[in-house]
Design an enzyme around this catalytic site. Sequence first.
Site, PDB file in Angstrom:
ATOM      1  N   GLY A  38      71.463  58.847  85.859  1.00  0.00           N
ATOM      2  CA  GLY A  38      72.148  59.005  87.140  1.00  0.00           C
ATOM      3  C   GLY A  38      71.139  59.200  88.248  1.00  0.00           C
ATOM      4  O   GLY A  38      69.936  59.356  87.995  1.00  0.00           O
ATOM      5  N   LEU A  39      71.611  59.199  89.464  1.00  0.00           N
ATOM      6  CA  LEU A  39      70.739  59.373  90.625  1.00  0.00           C
ATOM      7  C   LEU A  39      70.064  60.742  90.634  1.00  0.00           C
ATOM      8  O   LEU A  39      70.541  61.686  89.984  1.00  0.00           O
ATOM      9  CB  LEU A  39      71.545  59.205  91.911  1.00  0.00           C
ATOM     10  CG  LEU A  39      72.089  57.807  92.231  1.00  0.00           C
ATOM     11  CD1 LEU A  39      73.080  57.896  93.388  1.00  0.00           C
ATOM     12  CD2 LEU A  39      70.946  56.846  92.556  1.00  0.00           C
ATOM     13  N   SER A  40      68.996  60.847  91.379  1.00  0.00           N
ATOM     14  CA  SER A  40      68.385  62.147  91.615  1.00  0.00           C
ATOM     15  C   SER A  40      69.399  63.039  92.322  1.00  0.00           C
ATOM     16  O   SER A  40      70.011  62.623  93.311  1.00  0.00           O
ATOM     17  CB  SER A  40      67.130  61.988  92.492  1.00  0.00           C
ATOM     18  OG  SER A  40      66.574  63.241  92.806  1.00  0.00           O
ATOM     19  N   GLY A  41      69.617  64.232  91.792  1.00  0.00           N
ATOM     20  CA  GLY A  41      70.597  65.133  92.382  1.00  0.00           C
ATOM     21  C   GLY A  41      71.977  65.018  91.770  1.00  0.00           C
ATOM     22  O   GLY A  41      72.898  65.742  92.170  1.00  0.00           O
ATOM     23  N   ALA A  42      72.129  64.138  90.788  1.00  0.00           N
ATOM     24  CA  ALA A  42      73.440  63.957  90.162  1.00  0.00           C
ATOM     25  C   ALA A  42      73.763  65.065  89.166  1.00  0.00           C
ATOM     26  O   ALA A  42      74.906  65.190  88.718  1.00  0.00           O
ATOM     27  CB  ALA A  42      73.514  62.601  89.466  1.00  0.00           C
ATOM     28  N   GLY A  43      72.769  65.846  88.792  1.00  0.00           N
ATOM     29  CA  GLY A  43      73.015  66.970  87.891  1.00  0.00           C
ATOM     30  C   GLY A  43      72.596  66.738  86.451  1.00  0.00           C
ATOM     31  O   GLY A  43      73.013  67.488  85.558  1.00  0.00           O
ATOM     32  N   LYS A  44      71.782  65.739  86.214  1.00  0.00           N
ATOM     33  CA  LYS A  44      71.373  65.396  84.847  1.00  0.00           C
ATOM     34  C   LYS A  44      70.684  66.546  84.135  1.00  0.00           C
ATOM     35  O   LYS A  44      71.069  66.948  83.031  1.00  0.00           O
ATOM     36  CB  LYS A  44      70.438  64.178  84.863  1.00  0.00           C
ATOM     37  CG  LYS A  44      71.030  62.929  85.460  1.00  0.00           C
ATOM     38  CD  LYS A  44      70.033  61.797  85.473  1.00  0.00           C
ATOM     39  CE  LYS A  44      68.800  62.075  86.293  1.00  0.00           C
ATOM     40  NZ  LYS A  44      69.068  62.308  87.732  1.00  0.00           N
ATOM     41  N   SER A  45      69.628  67.074  84.743  1.00  0.00           N
ATOM     42  CA  SER A  45      68.857  68.147  84.116  1.00  0.00           C
ATOM     43  C   SER A  45      69.686  69.416  83.967  1.00  0.00           C
ATOM     44  O   SER A  45      69.661  70.069  82.923  1.00  0.00           O
ATOM     45  CB  SER A  45      67.589  68.441  84.932  1.00  0.00           C
ATOM     46  OG  SER A  45      66.692  67.347  84.887  1.00  0.00           O
ATOM     47  N   SER A 112      66.206  56.850  84.955  1.00  0.00           N
ATOM     48  CA  SER A 112      66.194  55.587  84.194  1.00  0.00           C
ATOM     49  C   SER A 112      67.040  54.539  84.905  1.00  0.00           C
ATOM     50  O   SER A 112      68.107  54.161  84.417  1.00  0.00           O
ATOM     51  CB  SER A 112      66.657  55.809  82.751  1.00  0.00           C
ATOM     52  OG  SER A 112      67.844  56.542  82.658  1.00  0.00           O
TER      53      SER A 112
END
Length: 207
Positions: A38-45, A112
């Site tokens: 997902g985009l940066s800031g989407a909450g992945k981490s 990614s």
Amino acid sequence: MTTPSPKSSNTVWHHATVTRERRAKLNGHKSVLLWFTGLSGAGKSTLAHALEESLYQMGYHTFVLDGDNVRHGLCGDLGFSNEARVENIRRISEVAKLFVEAGVIVLTAFISPFRADRAKARNLVGADFFEIYCRCPLDVCEERDVKGLYRRARAGEIKEFTGISSPYEEPEQPELVVETSGRSIEDCVEQILNYLIQLGIYEPNPR
């Protein structure tokens, strides 16, 4: 960027006596790769670590491969050009595969951005690869912008920034879509756990 060397013709794969199946029996659970994109800031981490905490509390063997953390070491020599992003994901895919073979539930949190790279990761790991798309509108990601990256990208200070000056190719058929813009982390974790229950990978309170 460092170009990977071709595989040596003098190497032979050594088959271990302690197999993945034996590790799964010892651990009491299967090993898989949960690929958060997902985009940066989407909450992945944030989501990957919250899910890991839940699994860990119930006795599961887990490890999170986080995009920023990996660039402090394994991928510290890579930039953010398209070529470097491809190599970044190639390395992570190989490492993630090793973790899966070691019997661990692996959670990767990487933008990614390119479908082809995610497809290569899927082909490498096989049926144990599960793509989780953290879907969040660009404007919401920019509002969060906890690292100030979007602001700098808009100002031209960061070149080839995904979503601004470099494309993000949304997954076409992810195993799971998690809407991270309007839901709590707890709800998102529960959604993924319920999906893992359906797959037979996870069961509450296994021990």
